[in-house]
Design an enzyme around this catalytic site. Structure first.
Site, PDB file in Angstrom:
ATOM      1  N   TYR A   1      44.275  23.669  18.062  1.00 50.77           N
ATOM      2  CA  TYR A   1      44.621  25.328  17.435  1.00 50.77           C
ATOM      3  C   TYR A   1      45.701  25.961  17.786  1.00 50.77           C
ATOM      4  O   TYR A   1      46.388  25.537  18.820  1.00 50.77           O
ATOM      5  CB  TYR A   1      43.337  26.061  17.696  1.00 50.77           C
ATOM      6  CG  TYR A   1      43.031  26.175  19.316  1.00 50.77           C
ATOM      7  CD1 TYR A   1      42.261  25.146  19.780  1.00 50.77           C
ATOM      8  CD2 TYR A   1      43.655  27.038  20.171  1.00 50.77           C
ATOM      9  CE1 TYR A   1      41.993  24.981  21.180  1.00 50.77           C
ATOM     10  CE2 TYR A   1      43.270  27.119  21.693  1.00 50.77           C
ATOM     11  CZ  TYR A   1      42.512  25.949  22.119  1.00 50.77           C
ATOM     12  OH  TYR A   1      42.429  25.905  23.431  1.00 50.77           O
TER      13      TYR A   1
ATOM     14  N   GLY B   1      40.127  10.710  24.129  1.00 53.99           N
ATOM     15  CA  GLY B   1      38.672  11.625  24.524  1.00 53.99           C
ATOM     16  C   GLY B   1      38.293  12.107  23.620  1.00 53.99           C
ATOM     17  O   GLY B   1      37.075  12.451  23.458  1.00 53.99           O
TER      18      GLY B   1
ATOM     19  N   LYS C   1      37.392  15.178  31.759  1.00 56.00           N
ATOM     20  CA  LYS C   1      36.040  15.154  31.307  1.00 56.00           C
ATOM     21  C   LYS C   1      35.536  13.690  31.459  1.00 56.00           C
ATOM     22  O   LYS C   1      34.258  13.607  31.626  1.00 56.00           O
ATOM     23  CB  LYS C   1      36.263  15.174  29.679  1.00 56.00           C
ATOM     24  CG  LYS C   1      36.769  16.396  29.182  1.00 56.00           C
ATOM     25  CD  LYS C   1      36.476  16.447  27.697  1.00 56.00           C
ATOM     26  CE  LYS C   1      37.195  18.160  27.317  1.00 56.00           C
ATOM     27  NZ  LYS C   1      37.164  18.316  25.761  1.00 56.00           N
TER      28      LYS C   1
ATOM     29  N   THR D   1      38.170  20.859  30.895  1.00 58.06           N
ATOM     30  CA  THR D   1      39.082  20.519  29.897  1.00 58.06           C
ATOM     31  C   THR D   1      39.988  19.476  30.503  1.00 58.06           C
ATOM     32  O   THR D   1      39.712  18.837  31.500  1.00 58.06           O
ATOM     33  CB  THR D   1      40.071  21.899  29.434  1.00 58.06           C
ATOM     34  OG1 THR D   1      40.970  21.585  28.463  1.00 58.06           O
ATOM     35  CG2 THR D   1      40.520  22.422  30.659  1.00 58.06           C
TER      36      THR D   1
ATOM     37  N   GLY E   1      41.657  23.865  14.875  1.00 58.09           N
ATOM     38  CA  GLY E   1      40.436  23.756  15.623  1.00 58.09           C
ATOM     39  C   GLY E   1      40.079  24.750  16.341  1.00 58.09           C
ATOM     40  O   GLY E   1      39.137  24.829  17.358  1.00 58.09           O
TER      41      GLY E   1
ATOM     42  N   THR F   1      48.132   3.181  18.793  1.00 56.38           N
ATOM     43  CA  THR F   1      47.924   1.910  19.767  1.00 56.38           C
ATOM     44  C   THR F   1      46.504   1.266  19.072  1.00 56.38           C
ATOM     45  O   THR F   1      45.607   1.879  19.185  1.00 56.38           O
ATOM     46  CB  THR F   1      47.898   2.386  21.059  1.00 56.38           C
ATOM     47  OG1 THR F   1      48.675   3.137  21.590  1.00 56.38           O
ATOM     48  CG2 THR F   1      47.677   0.957  21.893  1.00 56.38           C
TER      49      THR F   1
ATOM     50  N   SER G   1      38.919  30.162  27.035  1.00 54.65           N
ATOM     51  CA  SER G   1      37.581  30.142  27.169  1.00 54.65           C
ATOM     52  C   SER G   1      36.862  31.459  27.908  1.00 54.65           C
ATOM     53  O   SER G   1      36.045  31.881  27.380  1.00 54.65           O
ATOM     54  CB  SER G   1      37.086  28.936  27.997  1.00 54.65           C
ATOM     55  OG  SER G   1      37.355  27.767  27.379  1.00 54.65           O
TER      56      SER G   1
HETATM   57  P1  NAP Z   1      44.101  12.098  24.850  1.00 57.08           P
HETATM   58  O1  NAP Z   1      42.956  11.485  25.326  1.00 57.08           O
HETATM   59  O2  NAP Z   1      45.167  12.130  25.594  1.00 57.08           O
HETATM   60  O3  NAP Z   1      44.370  11.276  23.357  1.00 57.08           O
HETATM   61  C1  NAP Z   1      45.564  11.460  22.593  1.00 57.08           C
HETATM   62  C2  NAP Z   1      45.706  10.552  21.604  1.00 57.08           C
HETATM   63  O4  NAP Z   1      46.708  11.078  20.488  1.00 57.08           O
HETATM   64  C3  NAP Z   1      45.720   9.192  21.816  1.00 57.08           C
HETATM   65  O5  NAP Z   1      44.997   8.481  20.754  1.00 57.08           O
HETATM   66  C4  NAP Z   1      47.142   9.252  21.430  1.00 57.08           C
HETATM   67  O6  NAP Z   1      47.602   7.620  21.075  1.00 57.08           O
HETATM   68  C5  NAP Z   1      47.328   9.853  20.560  1.00 57.08           C
HETATM   69  N1  NAP Z   1      49.031  10.342  20.628  1.00 57.08           N
HETATM   70  C6  NAP Z   1      49.627  11.027  21.563  1.00 57.08           C
HETATM   71  N2  NAP Z   1      50.786  11.442  21.109  1.00 57.08           N
HETATM   72  C7  NAP Z   1      51.057  10.878  19.803  1.00 57.08           C
HETATM   73  C8  NAP Z   1      52.065  11.047  18.867  1.00 57.08           C
HETATM   74  N3  NAP Z   1      53.325  11.282  19.179  1.00 57.08           N
HETATM   75  N4  NAP Z   1      51.833  10.337  17.850  1.00 57.08           N
HETATM   76  C9  NAP Z   1      50.666   9.774  17.347  1.00 57.08           C
HETATM   77  N5  NAP Z   1      49.545   9.763  18.138  1.00 57.08           N
HETATM   78  C10 NAP Z   1      49.807  10.182  19.378  1.00 57.08           C
HETATM   79  O7  NAP Z   1      43.819  13.513  24.298  1.00 57.08           O
HETATM   80  P2  NAP Z   1      42.413  14.227  23.791  1.00 57.08           P
HETATM   81  O8  NAP Z   1      41.823  14.754  24.915  1.00 57.08           O
HETATM   82  O9  NAP Z   1      41.830  13.218  22.942  1.00 57.08           O
HETATM   83  O10 NAP Z   1      42.848  15.607  23.135  1.00 57.08           O
HETATM   84  C11 NAP Z   1      43.430  15.402  21.805  1.00 57.08           C
HETATM   85  C12 NAP Z   1      43.819  16.725  21.182  1.00 57.08           C
HETATM   86  O11 NAP Z   1      42.224  17.398  20.999  1.00 57.08           O
HETATM   87  C13 NAP Z   1      44.458  17.805  22.159  1.00 57.08           C
HETATM   88  O12 NAP Z   1      45.565  18.300  21.751  1.00 57.08           O
HETATM   89  C14 NAP Z   1      43.458  18.651  22.496  1.00 57.08           C
HETATM   90  O13 NAP Z   1      43.768  19.994  22.604  1.00 57.08           O
HETATM   91  C15 NAP Z   1      42.478  18.730  21.318  1.00 57.08           C
HETATM   92  N6  NAP Z   1      40.970  19.146  21.317  1.00 57.08           N
HETATM   93  C16 NAP Z   1      40.721  20.428  20.664  1.00 57.08           C
HETATM   94  C17 NAP Z   1      39.488  20.766  20.956  1.00 57.08           C
HETATM   95  C18 NAP Z   1      38.953  22.176  20.385  1.00 57.08           C
HETATM   96  O14 NAP Z   1      37.945  22.748  20.955  1.00 57.08           O
HETATM   97  N7  NAP Z   1      39.641  22.686  19.347  1.00 57.08           N
HETATM   98  C19 NAP Z   1      38.628  20.032  22.018  1.00 57.08           C
HETATM   99  C20 NAP Z   1      39.127  18.909  22.416  1.00 57.08           C
HETATM  100  C21 NAP Z   1      40.561  18.522  22.211  1.00 57.08           C
HETATM  101  P3  NAP Z   1      47.522   6.385  21.995  1.00 57.08           P
HETATM  102  O15 NAP Z   1      46.356   5.722  22.285  1.00 57.08           O
HETATM  103  O16 NAP Z   1      48.593   5.465  21.397  1.00 57.08           O
HETATM  104  O17 NAP Z   1      48.376   6.871  23.362  1.00 57.08           O
END
Ligand code: NAP
Length: 270
Positions: free
Chosen positions: A216, A130, A65, A61, A238, A153, A16
């Site tokens: 990304y 999230g 959040k 981040t 991303g 899940t 960022s």
């Molecule tokens: P989070 O709230 O921790 O949620 C993670 C999700 O991934 C949950 O649904 C979890 O499933 C699932 N998961 C984790 N490990 C897994 C595996 N081995 N196999 C299958 N599913 C799995 O994380 P988040 O904040 O949503 O972030 C998700 C991703 O988005 C991150 O990598 C983050 O860097 C990326 N992101 C990118 C941007 C961008 O600007 N490009 C913005 C925001 C986020 P369960 O529910 O079963 O635990």
């Protein structure tokens, strides 16, 4: 000078600062944008200190959040829908406003930069955390046929879907996955190692399926490698979303719009 920053834990990896400095240079503005490592449980204390020292606003981040949402007294409609905040500003009246620009950034990258059409398209989202919560509202505004949420899940996918009162958003089990989705978005935090396709049937990808990973990376993610091998027509990470969500945040702080294409290209080339 405008004091800005990104709060996270960890935060060292964040790109960022370079993105916002590039925006600032574009509009001839000087900003001080710092990475701020927030110890767990100390979000409010650090945020109070930031504003006490004259800070204007900050990005948030993982994993703050939701705490940022609770910290803000006023919320944008995107933040309300997501129950999460990625951009905070202290406005002229002294109120702390929370915004969520993740969904806006994703949709801008998909529809403007990539020129993918979402209207009347069948979308599958993998994951129910999230980030997924933050993008569904903006995706719905593009009027897709439906959005299927498939998560490791199921109960979490169901809880997420319940928070959106739309019959177009459905939590599904493996046997309900459709063939040849138009767009598949991976929003899991499975990371860059391993084989994302282990639990996914190849029939969900057809010759015109487009795949997008919110993660990304300098190398193709496991999900994008799997999608490519399964025959997807386009596979994109991303980075564009990251820059576009930052551009919306920058506009909230400065009232200035920026051009993102060169910033995305420069980050991609580093
Ligand atoms: P989070 O709230 O921790 O949620 C993670 C999700 O991934 C949950 O649904 C979890 O499933 C699932 N998961 C984790 N490990 C897994 C595996 N081995 N196999 C299958 N599913 C799995 O994380 P988040 O904040 O949503 O972030 C998700 C991703 O988005 C991150 O990598 C983050 O860097 C990326 N992101 C990118 C941007 C961008 O600007 N490009 C913005 C925001 C986020 P369960 O529910 O079963 O635990």
């Amino acid at each position: 000078m405008m004091q800005l920053g990104v709060f996270g834990n960890p935060v060292e990896h964040s790109r960022s600062p370079e993105i916002h400095q590039a925006f600032a240079a574009q509009v001839n503005l000087e900003i001080d944008y710092q990475k701020i490592l927030v110890p767990l449980g100390e979000f409010n204390k650090i945020a109070d200190g930031f504003f006490a020292q004259g800070g204007l606003g900050f990005n948030i981040t993982v994993p703050f959040k939701s705490e940022a949402f609770d910290y803000c007294s006023h919320h944008s409609k995107e933040a309300e829908l997501a129950g999460a905040v990625n951009t905070v500003i202290k406005n002229d009246n002294g109120f702390i406003e929370g915004h969520n620009t993740d969904g806006l950034g994703l949709v801008k990258d998909i529809t403007k930069n990539l020129q993918w059409i979402l209207k009347n398209k069948r979308i599958l989202i993998l994951g129910a955390g999230g980030a997924v919560q933050g993008i569904i509202g903006s995706l719905l505004l593009e009027r897709p046929t439906h959005i299927h949420i498939y998560n490791r899940t199921l109960s979490k996918a169901k809880a997420l879907v319940d928070s959106f009162s739309s019959e177009k958003v459905l939590a599904i089990e493996e046997n309900q996955l459709e063939s040849d989705y138009d767009v598949i978005i991976s929003g899991t935090s499975a990371g860059l190692d391993g084989n994302a396709g282990d639990s996914l049937p190849a029939y969900i990808v057809g010759a015109s399926t487009r795949a997008y990973d919110l993660i990304y990376s300098t190398r193709p993610t496991p999900f994008l490698r799997w999608a490519q091998n399964s025959g997807a027509s386009e596979c994109v990470d991303g980075l564009g979303m990251l820059v576009e969500q930052a551009a919306f945040a920058f506009e909230i702080w400065t009232n200035k719009q920026v051009v993102t294409s060169d910033v995305i290209k420069n980050l991609r080339d580093c």
